[in-house]
Design a protein around this motif. Structure first.
Motif, PDB file in Angstrom:
ATOM      1  N   PHE A 542      10.820 -36.626  47.870  1.00  0.00           N
ATOM      2  CA  PHE A 542      10.395 -36.817  46.599  1.00  0.00           C
ATOM      3  C   PHE A 542      11.384 -37.537  45.554  1.00  0.00           C
ATOM      4  N   GLY A 543      11.508 -38.651  45.286  1.00  0.00           N
ATOM      5  CA  GLY A 543      12.455 -39.096  44.391  1.00  0.00           C
ATOM      6  C   GLY A 543      13.957 -39.074  44.990  1.00  0.00           C
ATOM      7  N   ASP A 544      14.552 -38.291  44.234  1.00  0.00           N
ATOM      8  CA  ASP A 544      16.072 -37.848  44.471  1.00  0.00           C
ATOM      9  C   ASP A 544      15.911 -36.493  45.078  1.00  0.00           C
ATOM     10  N   ALA A 545      15.039 -35.698  45.154  1.00  0.00           N
ATOM     11  CA  ALA A 545      14.937 -34.741  45.748  1.00  0.00           C
ATOM     12  C   ALA A 545      14.512 -34.456  46.983  1.00  0.00           C
ATOM     13  N   ARG A 546      14.889 -33.574  47.990  1.00  0.00           N
ATOM     14  CA  ARG A 546      14.508 -33.447  49.337  1.00  0.00           C
ATOM     15  C   ARG A 546      14.100 -31.872  49.550  1.00  0.00           C
ATOM     16  N   VAL A 547      12.907 -31.795  49.835  1.00  0.00           N
ATOM     17  CA  VAL A 547      12.224 -30.441  50.063  1.00  0.00           C
ATOM     18  C   VAL A 547      12.217 -30.017  51.365  1.00  0.00           C
ATOM     19  N   HIS A 548      12.965 -28.767  51.584  1.00  0.00           N
ATOM     20  CA  HIS A 548      12.757 -27.987  52.761  1.00  0.00           C
ATOM     21  C   HIS A 548      11.835 -26.877  52.614  1.00  0.00           C
ATOM     22  N   ASP A 549      11.634 -26.140  53.747  1.00  0.00           N
ATOM     23  CA  ASP A 549      10.933 -24.983  53.858  1.00  0.00           C
ATOM     24  C   ASP A 549      11.384 -23.858  52.928  1.00  0.00           C
ATOM     25  N   ASP A 550      12.727 -23.636  53.063  1.00  0.00           N
ATOM     26  CA  ASP A 550      13.232 -22.708  52.376  1.00  0.00           C
ATOM     27  C   ASP A 550      14.062 -23.003  51.118  1.00  0.00           C
ATOM     28  N   GLY A 551      13.889 -24.158  50.648  1.00  0.00           N
ATOM     29  CA  GLY A 551      14.515 -24.531  49.289  1.00  0.00           C
ATOM     30  C   GLY A 551      14.439 -26.064  49.052  1.00  0.00           C
ATOM     31  N   ILE A 552      15.275 -26.772  48.284  1.00  0.00           N
ATOM     32  CA  ILE A 552      15.032 -27.930  47.957  1.00  0.00           C
ATOM     33  C   ILE A 552      16.747 -28.441  47.608  1.00  0.00           C
ATOM     34  N   THR A 553      16.808 -29.733  47.959  1.00  0.00           N
ATOM     35  CA  THR A 553      18.311 -30.191  47.593  1.00  0.00           C
ATOM     36  C   THR A 553      18.165 -31.185  46.292  1.00  0.00           C
ATOM     37  N   LEU A 554      18.903 -30.823  45.286  1.00  0.00           N
ATOM     38  CA  LEU A 554      18.918 -31.626  44.240  1.00  0.00           C
ATOM     39  C   LEU A 554      20.044 -32.296  43.802  1.00  0.00           C
ATOM     40  N   VAL A 555      20.015 -33.253  42.974  1.00  0.00           N
ATOM     41  CA  VAL A 555      21.267 -33.934  42.586  1.00  0.00           C
ATOM     42  C   VAL A 555      21.953 -33.325  41.356  1.00  0.00           C
ATOM     43  N   LYS A 556      23.194 -33.065  41.346  1.00  0.00           N
ATOM     44  CA  LYS A 556      24.214 -32.456  40.283  1.00  0.00           C
ATOM     45  C   LYS A 556      24.661 -33.769  39.763  1.00  0.00           C
ATOM     46  N   ARG A 557      24.467 -34.157  38.584  1.00  0.00           N
ATOM     47  CA  ARG A 557      24.647 -35.396  38.028  1.00  0.00           C
ATOM     48  C   ARG A 557      26.227 -35.287  37.262  1.00  0.00           C
ATOM     49  N   LYS A 558      27.160 -36.048  37.560  1.00  0.00           N
ATOM     50  CA  LYS A 558      28.346 -35.998  36.786  1.00  0.00           C
ATOM     51  C   LYS A 558      28.592 -37.273  35.922  1.00  0.00           C
ATOM     52  N   PHE A 559      29.370 -37.043  34.664  1.00  0.00           N
ATOM     53  CA  PHE A 559      29.881 -37.857  34.041  1.00  0.00           C
ATOM     54  C   PHE A 559      30.843 -38.818  34.463  1.00  0.00           C
ATOM     55  N   LEU A 560      31.551 -38.325  35.250  1.00  0.00           N
ATOM     56  CA  LEU A 560      32.870 -39.097  35.920  1.00  0.00           C
ATOM     57  C   LEU A 560      32.753 -38.680  37.493  1.00  0.00           C
ATOM     58  N   GLY A 561      32.650 -39.555  38.072  1.00  0.00           N
ATOM     59  CA  GLY A 561      32.819 -39.361  39.831  1.00  0.00           C
ATOM     60  C   GLY A 561      31.282 -39.545  40.104  1.00  0.00           C
ATOM     61  N   SER A 562      31.195 -39.167  41.435  1.00  0.00           N
ATOM     62  CA  SER A 562      29.865 -39.449  41.924  1.00  0.00           C
ATOM     63  C   SER A 562      28.887 -38.171  42.036  1.00  0.00           C
ATOM     64  N   ASN A 563      27.942 -38.598  41.963  1.00  0.00           N
ATOM     65  CA  ASN A 563      26.626 -37.262  41.946  1.00  0.00           C
ATOM     66  C   ASN A 563      26.636 -36.373  43.290  1.00  0.00           C
ATOM     67  N   GLU A 564      26.445 -35.166  43.218  1.00  0.00           N
ATOM     68  CA  GLU A 564      26.618 -34.399  44.170  1.00  0.00           C
ATOM     69  C   GLU A 564      25.159 -33.521  44.545  1.00  0.00           C
ATOM     70  N   GLN A 565      25.029 -33.893  45.772  1.00  0.00           N
ATOM     71  CA  GLN A 565      23.686 -33.181  46.498  1.00  0.00           C
ATOM     72  C   GLN A 565      23.933 -31.443  46.759  1.00  0.00           C
ATOM     73  N   ILE A 566      23.035 -30.843  46.120  1.00  0.00           N
ATOM     74  CA  ILE A 566      23.144 -29.543  46.163  1.00  0.00           C
ATOM     75  C   ILE A 566      21.791 -28.680  46.520  1.00  0.00           C
ATOM     76  N   ARG A 567      22.180 -27.912  47.739  1.00  0.00           N
ATOM     77  CA  ARG A 567      20.887 -27.269  48.208  1.00  0.00           C
ATOM     78  C   ARG A 567      20.616 -25.807  47.375  1.00  0.00           C
ATOM     79  N   CYS A 568      19.520 -25.790  46.932  1.00  0.00           N
ATOM     80  CA  CYS A 568      19.260 -24.474  46.262  1.00  0.00           C
ATOM     81  C   CYS A 568      17.899 -23.712  47.190  1.00  0.00           C
ATOM     82  N   SER A 569      18.028 -22.471  47.252  1.00  0.00           N
ATOM     83  CA  SER A 569      16.980 -21.645  47.804  1.00  0.00           C
ATOM     84  C   SER A 569      15.992 -21.643  46.401  1.00  0.00           C
ATOM     85  N   TRP A 570      14.651 -21.250  46.922  1.00  0.00           N
ATOM     86  CA  TRP A 570      13.656 -21.121  46.015  1.00  0.00           C
ATOM     87  C   TRP A 570      13.790 -20.145  44.771  1.00  0.00           C
ATOM     88  N   ASP A 571      14.543 -19.150  45.270  1.00  0.00           N
ATOM     89  CA  ASP A 571      14.792 -18.149  44.181  1.00  0.00           C
ATOM     90  C   ASP A 571      16.006 -18.634  42.910  1.00  0.00           C
TER      91      ASP A 571
END
Length: 628
Positions: A542-571
Motif C-alpha cells: 500500500f504505497g510506501d508501506a508493506r503489510v505483513h500478518d505480524d506487522g508492517i514495514t514503514l519508511v524512516k525518512r531522513k533529511f540527509l541520506g537514503s530513507n530506511e525501511q523499518i519493520r514494526c510489529s503491530w504493538d
C-alpha cells in the motif's frame, strides 16, 4: 321327509315352497349325515327353510308377467349367525348323546342305539374313544368338562342357533368355555366385522392364559367320580393334552380369519396384536404369539416380494439422482406407496416383535435400505426435501422397530436442523439482497445510472459482477472560493484486475448510501480475502508501506541520506487520518510513518478496517487472528 311334508298340506298347494326344502336338504345332509339322524336332518331343513319355527306358511304369489314366463321363488340366504354343525358336534359325547357322567354301560347302550340311525363305524369309534382310558382323556378335554349334562346340552344346542351368544356366558369352567368359543369361530365368514372379530380373538386369548392343568384335572376327575372311570393322576398327561388343545384353538382362529378378505384379515391381525400388547409395550398371550408366528410364515413370500420391489425402486432412484430432484421424485412416490403396503402386512409382526423385546429383522433391514437412500440423496445430491420425506416415512412405518426408531429420530433431528439453518440462511440471503440493492440517477441534464445488486455493479455501460471486483476506493474533496465553501466532489471507484469504473457525483446522500451498499456486497469479502492472504504469508503493498500478518514495514525518512525501511510489529504502531489519507506510524519515532490516500489508493478503507479491528482485539499479534 314325505311324512313331514304330509303334515303341512300347504307345501303341496304352494309350488314355491318345496324347492326351498330341496336346497336346504342338500346343504344340511352333507354336513350332518354321519353325525345326526335322518329325523334331525329333516327338522333342521324345515327350520332353515321356514324360520323361525320351521312351519311353512301360505305366501302371496305374484301374478305371472306373461304366459311365457313364470315366477321363480327366491332362495333365502344362509344366515351368518347360524351353524349346521361344529367341531363340538363331532365329539364322541355329542355323537352318542352321552355325558361325561355316564358310565361305561350307558355309553355302550347308546352306541348300539345310535348305530341304527347313524353310521355304524362312527358310533363304534365314538364308543371306543369314550371307554378306552387311553383315548377318553382326549375326548373329555375336547368336550365340556365340569359342566352339568343339562347345561352342556343347552350350550351345544345354542351354539348352532346363535354361535356368538356363547361369548356372553359366564361362570363356565375355563376349558369348556374355550372349547365353545373355538366352535363359535366356525361361524365367522368373510363379512364378519373386523373390530368384533379382533375383540373375539382377544377374549379367547386372554381366557387361554387362565387355563391351568390343575383346574382341568379337578373337573375331569369330578366327572369320573360319578361315571365310574378311574381318575387321572398324572398332571403331565393333562399338560400334554392341553398343549395339543391350544394348537387346536390357534387352528380354529386361523381358519376363521382365513375366510376373510385379505385386507380385512390384515386389519384383524393388526388390531388384535395392537390391542393385547398396548402398541407393543406389553407381552401378548401365548395364543397370540403363536398366531403371529404362523401369520409371519404365511406372509413371508409376499413380504419378500414387496421388499424386492422396494429395493428395485431404491436402485432406480439412485440411478436417476444425477438428473435432479424432478427425476427422483416419481420413484420416491412409488417407494412410499410400496413401503406403506409392505408395512400394513408386517405391522402385526412388528408389534409382536417389539412386545417380545426383539426387532423384526425384515423390517429392520428394509428400513436401513430406505435410510441409506435418504442419506445418499442428501450427502451426494443435496436433496434435502426428498431425504426428509424418506426419513419421515421410516419414522412412521417402522416406529415399532426400536433400533430403527432411535436411529432415524437422530437423522430426523439432524435434517430438521439443516432445514432450519437453510431456511434462516435463505432469509438472510433475501435480507442481504434487499440491503445491497440500490440504483440512482447521476447527472443534471444527461443522466447515467449507478446501480448495485446481486448481479453486480454497473456504471455507464460497465458491469462488474460482485465476485469479480478486486479493488475499491472512495473519498470526497471539498471546494471553496476565498474561504467560502462551494461544495464537495465525491469519487467512487471499483474494478477488477483489468479495468476500473470511476464515478464522480455531488450528492452526499447518494454517495453515502452507495458506499454502504458497496461495503456490504463487496468490501466484506475483500476484507476476508486480505486476511486470508496475510495468513498464507503474503505481503501486501500500500504505497510506501508493506503489510505483513505480524506487522508492517514503514519508511524512516531522513533529511540527509537514503530513507530506511523499518519493520514494526503491530504493538509498536498507531494509526490516524489526515489530509485525505490513512496514516500509520511508529509510536516511538515520528519519522517512521506512511500515508495512504483514501481516494486514490485501492482498498485503503479495507486495510484501515482490518488494522482498527485488530487493535480492538486484546493481545493481537497477527491480523489473521481476526478470522477466528
Amino acid at each position: 321327509m314325505a311324512q313331514k311334508i304330509n303334515q303341512y298340506p300347504i307345501l303341496l298347494q304352494d309350488s314355491t315352497l318345496l324347492p326351498q326344502l330341496d336346497v336346504q336338504f342338500e346343504v344340511v345332509c352333507e354336513a350332518m349325515a354321519k353325525t345326526h339322524s335322518l329325523q334331525q336332518i329333516v327338522d333342521e331343513c324345515f327350520r332353515r327353510a321356514f324360520p323361525p319355527d320351521g312351519i311353512p306358511k301360505a305366501r302371496h304369489i305374484a301374478p305371472l308377467v306373461s304366459s311365457q314366463r313364470s315366477t321363480t321363488a327366491s332362495i333365502p340366504s344362509k344366515s351368518t349367525h347360524r351353524l349346521i354343525t361344529t367341531a363340538l358336534h363331532q365329539s364322541a359325547f355329542a355323537i352318542l348323546g352321552v355325558t361325561t357322567r355316564d358310565n361305561r354301560k350307558r355309553i355302550v347302550e347308546s352306541a348300539e342305539e345310535k348305530s341304527l340311525e347313524l353310521d355304524h363305524d362312527v358310533c363304534q369309534k365314538a364308543r371306543s374313544d369314550l371307554t378306552n382310558p387311553r383315548t377318553r382323556l382326549s375326548a373329555e378335554i375336547g368336550w365340556l368338562p365340569g359342566v352339568s349334562p343339562r347345561k352342556a346340552s343347552q350350550l351345544v344346542e345354542n351354539l348352532v342357533n346363535d354361535p356368538m351368544a356363547i361369548r356372553q356366558e359366564s361362570g363356565l369352567p375355563t376349558l369348556a368355555h374355550l372349547n365353545l368359543l373355538a366352535a363359535a369361530f366356525e361361524a365367522v365368514d368373510g363379512k364378519h366385522d373386523a373390530d368384533d372379530l379382533a375383540e373375539f380373538i382377544m377374549e379367547a386369548a386372554y381366557l387361554a392364559e387362565d387355563l391351568t392343568p390343575e383346574e382341568v384335572l379337578r373337573d375331569i376327575n369330578e366327572d369320573r367320580a360319578v361315571s365310574g372311570f378311574p381318575e387321572v393322576r398324572a398332571l403331565d398327561q393333562i399338560e400334554a393334552e392341553l398343549t395339543e388343545r391350544k394348537r387346536y384353538y390357534r387352528g380354529a382362529i386361523k381358519e376363521a380369519i382365513n375366510r376373510l378378505p385379505p385386507m380385512t384379515l390384515i386389519r384383524v391381525m393388526t388390531e388384535t396384536v395392537d390391542g393385547v400388547t398396548s402398541g407393543g409395550k406389553d407381552h401378548a398371550p401365548g395364543l397370540i404369539d403363536d398366531l403371529v408366528d404362523s401369520y409371519e410364515i404365511e406372509t413371508h413370500g409376499i413380504l419378500q416380494k414387496e421388499a424386492e420391489n422396494v429395493q428395485k425402486l431404491i436402485k432406480a432412484a439412485r440411478d436417476h439422482a444425477g438428473s435432479g430432484e424432478t427425476a427422483v421424485e416419481p420413484y420416491v412416490d412409488k417407494l412410499d406407496a410400496v413401503a406403506r403396503n409392505w408395512d400394513k402386512i408386517a405391522q402385526p409382526i412388528q408389534l409382536s416383535s417389539k412386545a417380545r423385546g426383539i426387532d423384526h429383522e425384515a423390517s429392520r433391514d428394509l428400513a436401513y435400505e430406505i435410510r441409506s437412500l435418504a442419506i445418499d440423496l442428501f450427502n451426494k445430491h443435496d436433496m434435502l426435501a426428498q431425504s426428509q420425506r424418506l426419513t419421515g416415512l421410516i419414522q412412521e412405518i417402522f416406529a415399532e422397530v426400536p433400533e430403527i426408531a432411535d436411529r432415524v429420530e437422530e437423522d430426523a433431528d439432524a435434517l430438521a436442523d439443516i432445514f432450519q439453518q437453510r431456511k434462516q440462511a435463505s432469509a438472510r440471503q433475501d435480507e442481504w439482497v434487499r440491503e445491497i440493492t440500490y440504483r440512482a440517477e447521476i447527472g443534471v441534464m444527461f443522466k447515467d445510472t449507478l446501480s448495485i445488486s446481486p448481479q453486480g455493479v454497473s456504471w455507464k455501460g460497465q458491469n462488474f459482477p460482485l465476485d469479480s471486483i478486486t479493488r475499491v476506493r472512495w473519498g470526497g474533496v471539498s471546494h471553496s472560493v476565498n474561504g467560502i465553501p462551494t461544495g464537495t466532489t465525491y469519487t467512487i471507484a471499483f474494478g477488477n484486475r483489468n479495468s476500473e469504473a470511476v464515478v464522480e457525483l455531488k450528492k452526499q446522500d447518494v454517495y453515502s448510501t452507495f458506499i454502504d451498499k458497496l461495503w456490504r456486497s463487496v468490501c466484506v469479502r475483500l476484507l476476508t480475502e486480505m486476511l486470508e492472504a496475510l495468513k498464507e504469508g503474503r505481503d501486501l503493498h500500500f504505497g510506501d508501506a508493506r503489510v505483513h500478518d505480524d506487522g508492517i514495514t514503514l519508511v524512516k525518512r531522513k533529511f540527509l541520506g537514503s530513507n530506511e525501511q523499518i519493520r514494526c510489529s503491530w504493538d509498536r504502531v498507531h494509526v490516524w487520518s489526515a489530509d485525505g489519507s490513512f496514516c500509520i506510524g511508529a509510536k516511538d519515532d515520528k519519522k517512521i510513518n506512511a500515508g495512504i490516500s483514501y481516494i486514490h489508493g485501492a482498498n485503503t478503507h479495507i486495510l484501515e478496517q482490518a488494522i482498527r479491528m485488530g487493535f480492538k482485539k486484546p493481545g493481537m499479534r497477527r491480523l489473521s487472528e481476526l478470522l477466528q
